[in-house]
Design a protein around this motif. Sequence first.
Motif, mmCIF file in Angstrom:
data_model
loop_
_atom_site.group_PDB
_atom_site.id
_atom_site.type_symbol
_atom_site.label_atom_id
_atom_site.label_comp_id
_atom_site.label_asym_id
_atom_site.label_seq_id
_atom_site.Cartn_x
_atom_site.Cartn_y
_atom_site.Cartn_z
ATOM 1 N N GLY A 5 58.538 32.836 61.480
ATOM 2 C CA GLY A 5 59.211 33.850 62.286
ATOM 3 C C GLY A 5 59.123 33.560 63.772
ATOM 4 N N TRP A 9 62.255 32.967 66.285
ATOM 5 C CA TRP A 9 62.406 33.787 67.490
ATOM 6 C C TRP A 9 62.451 32.919 68.742
ATOM 7 N N THR A 13 65.889 32.275 70.981
ATOM 8 C CA THR A 13 65.884 32.655 72.391
ATOM 9 C C THR A 13 66.158 31.444 73.271
#
Length: 97
Positions: A5, A9, A13
């Motif tokens: 995860g 992420w 980004t």
Amino acid sequence: MGFKGLYIWLGGTLILCLIPVLGVILSSSFADWRGCTLHEGFENPCVFLGFDFGGVLYAGFVSGWFMLITLPIALVLLVALLIVAVFHLISYQRKKG
């Protein structure tokens, strides 16, 4: 949130931070391909298939100014991603051996 995860992420980004670079590259490439004038001063006409892409190209090119904000953030995220990868590798090695 596990390592997977966190990778998703941070990677997502990082990609978002690089979108202004993509806008500049795509708009510049299209303008060069069509022989159109493109600069940050003002919008110039660039007609292709009966449609004036000048405004779209100008917006994509001028969005490159967002790089002043997003590239430092991308650099920090890249360092964070590398640190997470090192910790993940160390954790994996400890579990394995």
